[in-house]
Structures are given as C-alpha cells and as structure tokens.
Design a protein around this motif. Structure first.
Motif, short mmCIF file in Angstrom:
data_model
loop_
_atom_site.label_atom_id
_atom_site.label_comp_id
_atom_site.label_asym_id
_atom_site.label_seq_id
_atom_site.Cartn_x
_atom_site.Cartn_y
_atom_site.Cartn_z
N ARG A 214 -2.55 3.94 0.48
CA ARG A 214 -2.66 2.68 1.22
C ARG A 214 -2.98 1.52 0.27
O ARG A 214 -2.36 0.44 0.33
CB ARG A 214 -3.74 2.81 2.29
N HIS A 217 0.01 0.58 -1.92
CA HIS A 217 0.99 -0.19 -1.16
C HIS A 217 0.50 -1.63 -0.95
O HIS A 217 1.29 -2.58 -1.01
CB HIS A 217 1.25 0.47 0.19
N GLN A 218 -0.80 -1.80 -0.73
CA GLN A 218 -1.35 -3.13 -0.49
C GLN A 218 -1.23 -4.05 -1.70
O GLN A 218 -1.12 -5.27 -1.53
CB GLN A 218 -2.82 -3.02 -0.06
N GLU A 251 1.92 1.60 9.02
CA GLU A 251 0.93 0.59 8.63
C GLU A 251 1.35 -0.22 7.40
O GLU A 251 1.21 -1.44 7.38
CB GLU A 251 -0.41 1.28 8.36
N THR A 252 1.88 0.46 6.38
CA THR A 252 2.12 -0.22 5.09
C THR A 252 3.59 -0.42 4.74
O THR A 252 3.92 -1.36 4.01
CB THR A 252 1.47 0.56 3.93
#
Length: 379
Positions: A214, A217-218, A251-252
């Motif tokens: 996560r 990816h952010q 989400e990502t």
C-alpha cells in the motif's frame, strides 16, 4: 488440449458453474463461494473457457513478454523458511554475497539482448548496510540508465527498514530516489497466519506485506503480487489471499500483474510434499484471472510451470509469459529443471505455437519496438 470455442454456447456438467458463468458474462464481481466452486470442480475446461473469455475481452490475442535479467545479490538470509532452498546462513557452504562491482558485472553479462528490466531480489542479510542496496541501485542506474529496476520484495523492504531504523515509507522513498522503479511482489506466499507459521514464520505477516505494498503504491511505485500455492494451504486460504489482493487493488490501483507461483518442494524441509500437477497450475491461472477482476495482467511464469504448461495457460486466462530471465537461482535451487534463461526468439515461438500474438513490453507494459540498431519504448 482442445478448448471449447468462445463462439459456442457455454457447456458444463457441473451445475455450480452455470450461474457463475452468467455472473462473469454480466460483469458481476465473483465472491468467495464462486472462487471455491472453481477450485473444487472437476470441469477444468469449463473454468478455462470462462477465464479465457475474460482474458480475450481484456487483451484479445496478445501475449506479453519482456527481455529481463535476474540479479540475486546475496543468498545469505537470517530467515529459515521451510519453503526455501535458496537461502543460506552466513559462513555456510554455498553462501555468497556479491560485491557491488560483481553485481554490476553480473548485470552487464546478460546485456547482449538489450535488456529492459533488472529483476533484483535476495536474502535478508544480517550485516549488509542499507547503503549497499542504495548504492547497488544507483550504480545500476548510472551504468544502465534506460533499464527499469524492479527491485526488492515487500519482505526485503520491511527488513531493510528495520535494519536502517527507518519507517517503511522512508525506506521506499530512499530506494525510489536511488533508482528503484517498481517492486516485484514476491514474498506474499499465503497470507493466512496458520500457513505462514508453518512455511515462513520468520517473515512479515500477511497484513504487513499488504501494508508495505500500500505504501509503495502511495508514493508512486507500481508492483506485482504473487501467491505461492501447492504446499500446506487449502482452498479457503487461496481464496482469502486473492480477495485481500483484490481489495487492496480497489484501494490503490498499484498492482500491475498477478503471478501464481507453484511450490517446488525439492531441497526444502517440505520436500516430502508432492509437486503441483499441470492441472493444478492451469486451474490456478484460471481462478486468478476470474477472481482478480481489477488486475490488468495474469502471468504464467514459465520458469516454474515449464514452457509447455505456460503455453496451455494462455488459453486459461494468462496473458503474460514473463521474460528471458537470463539466469534464475531461487527456483532452480529448489529443483526446477527448466532452462536458466530463454532467448527472445524462443519466447516468441512458444507464444505463436500457442496460437497467440507475442508482444514485447517493458515493465510498465509499454510496447517495445526493436530494429537492428535501436530499441524504442512507446510512452
């Protein structure tokens, strides 16, 4: 293997599959019960037919591959995972750690085919400083500026962060500045705690793997995702793994490719277990394509599946056959008997023999065009 034609009506002897097929055709997301039905059916051709319809809707007849080179800087590892035949304790027979210049020379030795990607993974070394890995990446970028660095699993990232006393985000940001372009996605194994305690108790847990992905990816690093199957996991564990990956992708959007990895038990503490069968391998490809509806690509890793099974998988949901590899250590230490590497022309031949159209790509799935004097990547 003769598949049902996509132009013919769907047929199956398993009554559980017809309503699931209807959901797929209507674009309705599958749930855990649907995935379990796929794993438990004996009608592999029906599952493959459904998966192939999704694969062709997404990619037509194209099958992707790249020209890459694996670099494993060290096999020294503090972990003692029961699934691994690659890692060695420091100062034991077979242990090695490349000096930086040796790693650069290794990269250069496979460069004759105009490599577009270096795939870099290794052990969790107890002594190598974080700076070694930063210098490795920056040195490769200086020497091969056009080559994409796909480097370090989530497990390695978390270990380097702990060793350097940095947060996961800070570790990823420093690696990105040093030249890392994306992450390979290994080390996921199976997320279920019960299984991880048996096969890889020394690694980060499943939630930590997902949290690390996560954060990557952010900050703009794409990654792949994997699942190691064919050991002590069950159908429910595999479904849980796929659904957790699908939720994070919702989400990502940071995952590019999912790669099912067949467990090779030879030379590991789990060598009493049987190898996966070709039927298990192609079913896993098919289920992955159907459950992971938000993953752009499903890869059939020919090094582990064998080229022949990888060819068949191109009709069961896979749209990617990985790359030339040049040299691969981790799965060959575990008894893989496939070639260490494959030339670009051979990969293209395998894809064409399977009735598909080979498309050379870079790591980000941009088409690569070659002439006798140049390599061009579409941006």
């Amino acid at each position: 293997m003769k598949m049902m034609s996509a132009t013919r009506p769907f047929q199956t002897d398993d009554p559980r599959l017809a309503p699931i097929h209807a959901k797929v055709m209507a674009g309705v997301r599958l749930d855990a019960d649907d995935a379990l039905a796929f794993y438990r059916t004996g009608d592999i051709l029906a599952v493959g037919w459904i998966a192939n319809s999704v694969r062709e809707r997404l990619h037509g007849n194209k099958t992707y591959f790249n020209v890459n080179r694996h670099i494993n800087p060290t096999n020294v590892c503090i972990a003692a995972c029961r699934l691994c035949a690659f890692g060695r304790k420091k100062d034991t027979a077979g242990a090695y750690t490349m000096a930086l210049e040796e790693a650069f020379a290794t990269a250069a030795s496979g460069y004759s085919e105009a490599v577009t990607e270096f795939h870099i993974v290794g052990g969790l070394h107890p002594d190598l400083p974080f700076q070694y890995f930063l210098d490795l990446c920056s040195g490769l970028k200086q020497r091969f500026p056009q080559v994409h660095l796909k480097a370090f699993t989530m497990v390695e990232i978390a270990y380097l962060a702990r060793r350097a006393k940095l947060s996961i985000r800070e570790t990823l940001e420093q690696l990105k500045r040093s030249g890392v372009d994306s992450l390979p996605g290994g080390g996921a194994e199976i997320f279920a705690d019960r299984v991880r305690h048996i096969i890889c108790d020394h690694k980060i847990d499943g939630d930590q793997w997902l949290d690390t992905a996560r954060l990557a990816h952010q900050i703009g690093l794409k990654s792949n995702a994997t699942m190691l199957y064919g050991h002590v996991e069950n159908d429910e564990d595999r479904v849980d793994h796929l659904l957790k990956l699908r939720a994070l992708q919702d989400e990502t959007g940071g995952f590019q490719t999912f790669i099912p990895l067949a467990f090779h038990p030879e030379n590991t503490p789990l060598q009493h277990l049987p190898k996966t069968t070709g039927m298990q391998d192609i079913k896993q490809i098919a289920v992955s394509r159907l459950v992971l509806d938000n993953f752009p690509h499903i890869k059939s890793y020919w090094q582990m599946m064998t080229p022949k099974i990888a060819q068949i998988s191109l009709r069961f949901g896979a749209d990617d056959m990985d790359g030339t590899v040049i040299e691969e250590k981790i799965y060959h230490d575990a008894g893989a008997t496939t070639p260490q590497g494959m030339r670009r022309e051979e990969l293209e031949r395998l894809i064409r023999e399977a009735g598909r159209e080979p498309v050379e790509r870079d790591t980000l799935y941009r088409p690569v065009t070659r002439t006798e004097t140049s390599v061009t990547v579409a941006v």
